[in-house]
Motif scaffolding. Structure first.
Motif, mmCIF file in Angstrom:
data_model
loop_
_atom_site.group_PDB
_atom_site.id
_atom_site.type_symbol
_atom_site.label_atom_id
_atom_site.label_comp_id
_atom_site.label_asym_id
_atom_site.label_seq_id
_atom_site.Cartn_x
_atom_site.Cartn_y
_atom_site.Cartn_z
ATOM 1 N N THR A 33 9.286 2.591 -8.278
ATOM 2 C CA THR A 33 8.658 1.272 -8.298
ATOM 3 C C THR A 33 9.416 0.288 -7.431
ATOM 4 O O THR A 33 8.815 -0.452 -6.641
ATOM 5 C CB THR A 33 8.579 0.746 -9.738
ATOM 6 N N ASN A 89 7.521 -0.549 -4.008
ATOM 7 C CA ASN A 89 6.929 -1.886 -3.946
ATOM 8 C C ASN A 89 7.697 -2.809 -3.014
ATOM 9 O O ASN A 89 7.091 -3.584 -2.255
ATOM 10 C CB ASN A 89 6.855 -2.491 -5.349
ATOM 11 N N VAL A 120 4.900 5.078 -4.689
ATOM 12 C CA VAL A 120 4.905 4.689 -6.102
ATOM 13 C C VAL A 120 4.151 5.702 -6.958
ATOM 14 O O VAL A 120 4.711 6.322 -7.862
ATOM 15 C CB VAL A 120 4.304 3.278 -6.288
ATOM 16 N N THR A 139 5.863 8.522 -9.632
ATOM 17 C CA THR A 139 5.671 8.206 -11.045
ATOM 18 C C THR A 139 4.677 9.139 -11.721
ATOM 19 O O THR A 139 4.636 9.219 -12.943
ATOM 20 C CB THR A 139 5.172 6.764 -11.207
ATOM 21 N N VAL A 161 -1.148 2.190 -12.264
ATOM 22 C CA VAL A 161 -0.058 1.453 -11.629
ATOM 23 C C VAL A 161 -0.506 0.028 -11.309
ATOM 24 O O VAL A 161 0.234 -0.940 -11.556
ATOM 25 C CB VAL A 161 0.413 2.174 -10.359
ATOM 26 N N THR A 213 0.949 -3.234 -13.227
ATOM 27 C CA THR A 213 1.713 -4.154 -12.382
ATOM 28 C C THR A 213 1.225 -5.581 -12.546
ATOM 29 O O THR A 213 2.018 -6.507 -12.749
ATOM 30 C CB THR A 213 1.617 -3.737 -10.906
ATOM 31 N N PRO A 224 4.748 -1.008 -14.897
ATOM 32 C CA PRO A 224 4.636 0.450 -14.747
ATOM 33 C C PRO A 224 5.653 1.218 -15.579
ATOM 34 O O PRO A 224 5.358 2.329 -16.045
ATOM 35 C CB PRO A 224 4.879 0.661 -13.248
#
Length: 355
Positions: free
Chosen positions: A219, A223, A307, A311, A318, A322, A338
């Motif tokens: 993450t 991100n 991501v 995950t 997600v 988020t 997440p």
């Protein structure tokens, strides 16, 4: 061997319940103490997770001295994370101050920009605005002036509190780095000690910890990397088109890009629309094409890879977690949302396996 007497069993049961109550009380007390610094603690943990592999690589090269390796790792954190972030924040503060002074002196007049756009609107758009009482530019200008006055008042208030905010930032940063140092140096033993206290099978404890570390790393790296790329690409486009405050817009696009799918478009979209409405047709078309095909492509391609793949959660999960996490926890929610979803799915999976 004789069985325990009922009185002994009752005493043991009462002791167990007393211990549980005591654990709950002291845990709540500790949470209340640490809650004001939850963001600093979270980022200290994140830094340790991200840079522990580097610490393990460095450890044999410094003679297996954990303290020296942790200090060197923390120096790398300061060099490649804290220092660039500080420089960007200083440049951003300088550009925001320039923008604020321009608004106060009248060199930057948003009402004039709205006036130009308003005069070029088609008649059918004017009819729609008429329904909301905005067709009269004088009314629109009064509302815009009131909004700018409120914004200026808010900015002036922030000037008086900047000293306190700086102190809080320094304290939080110190806590995060201090905690990261010990977690990097003693992270393995700390994880084992905490794991022994969790009443789960070793394989389940290992699974939960692996999921926790994987989601946090994916993450943060995914991100933040997408946000940096989209912000840089957007700022470059604004600079090439001559838009004032390109760095400020770049930072705004990077911040909004934490929202999946539509984040950066909330910044470059209105600017492209303004170009189209005011007659700068090629500027508007170029920015629109660039935003969709370049900035948007980064989000659509990199975010699922960086991501969602690590995950192992669907893209829509997600995205929803988020947005929900940021609604509750602020900017830190892009990690916590997440992460909570991943822990939820893992816990239910373990429950299903044990049943």
């Amino acid at each position: 061997m004789p069985n325990p007497r009922p009185a002994d069993a009752n005493d043991t049961s009462r002791e167990n319940w007393a211990l549980v109550v005591l654990l709950v009380l002291v845990s709540l007390a500790l949470v209340s103490i640490l809650l004001p610094f939850y963001a600093a603690i979270m980022w200290g943990l994140i830094l340790s997770l991200l840079f522990t592999p580097f610490h393990r690589w460095l450890l044999p090269r410094v003679g297996h001295r954990p303290t020296l390796a942790a200090l060197c790792t923390l120096g790398i954190v300061l060099l490649i994370v804290i220092l660039p972030l500080t420089l960007v924040m200083l440049l951003l503060a300088q550009e925001a101050a320039w923008l604020y002074q321009g608004l106060q002196s009248g060199d930057i007049n948003p009402a004039l920009y709205f006036h130009r756009a308003f005069n070029r609107l088609p008649d059918w758009v004017g009819a729609i605005l008429d329904r909301f009482g905005l067709v009269n530019f004088a009314t629109l200008q009064r509302r815009l002036t009131a909004a700018l006055a409120q914004g200026s008042q808010f900015a002036a208030t922030q000037v008086f509190t900047i000293g306190q905010n700086t102190f809080e930032f320094v304290v939080s940063l110190s806590i995060a780095l201090y905690l990261a140092f010990f977690l990097i140096r003693d992270g393995d033993s700390t994880v084992r000690a905490i794991g022994r206290m969790i009443p789960l099978a070793p394989v389940h404890r290992q699974k939960l910890w692996h999921k926790f570390a994987t989601v946090v790393r994916a993450t943060v790296k995914g991100n933040l990397l997408v946000a940096l790329i989209q912000g840089a690409l957007g700022g470059l486009a604004f600079w090439a088109l001559g838009v004032s405050g390109a760095l400020l817009w770049a930072v705004l696009m990077a911040a909004f890009s934490l929202l999946p799918a539509v984040g950066a478009a909330l910044v470059w979209g209105p600017v492209a629309l303004y170009f189209l409405v005011t007659g700068a047709l090629w500027h508007g078309l170029a920015l629109t094409a660039y935003g969709v095909l370049v900035i948007g492509l980064v989000d659509n391609l990199l975010r699922p890879i960086l991501v969602g793949k690590d995950t192992r959660m669907p893209d829509y999960v997600v995205m929803i977690t988020t947005v929900g996490g940021m609604a509750i926890f602020g900017i830190n929610g892009f990690i916590l949302g997440p992460l909570i979803a991943a822990m939820f799915l893992s816990a239910w999976q373990i429950f299903g396996e044990t049943r």
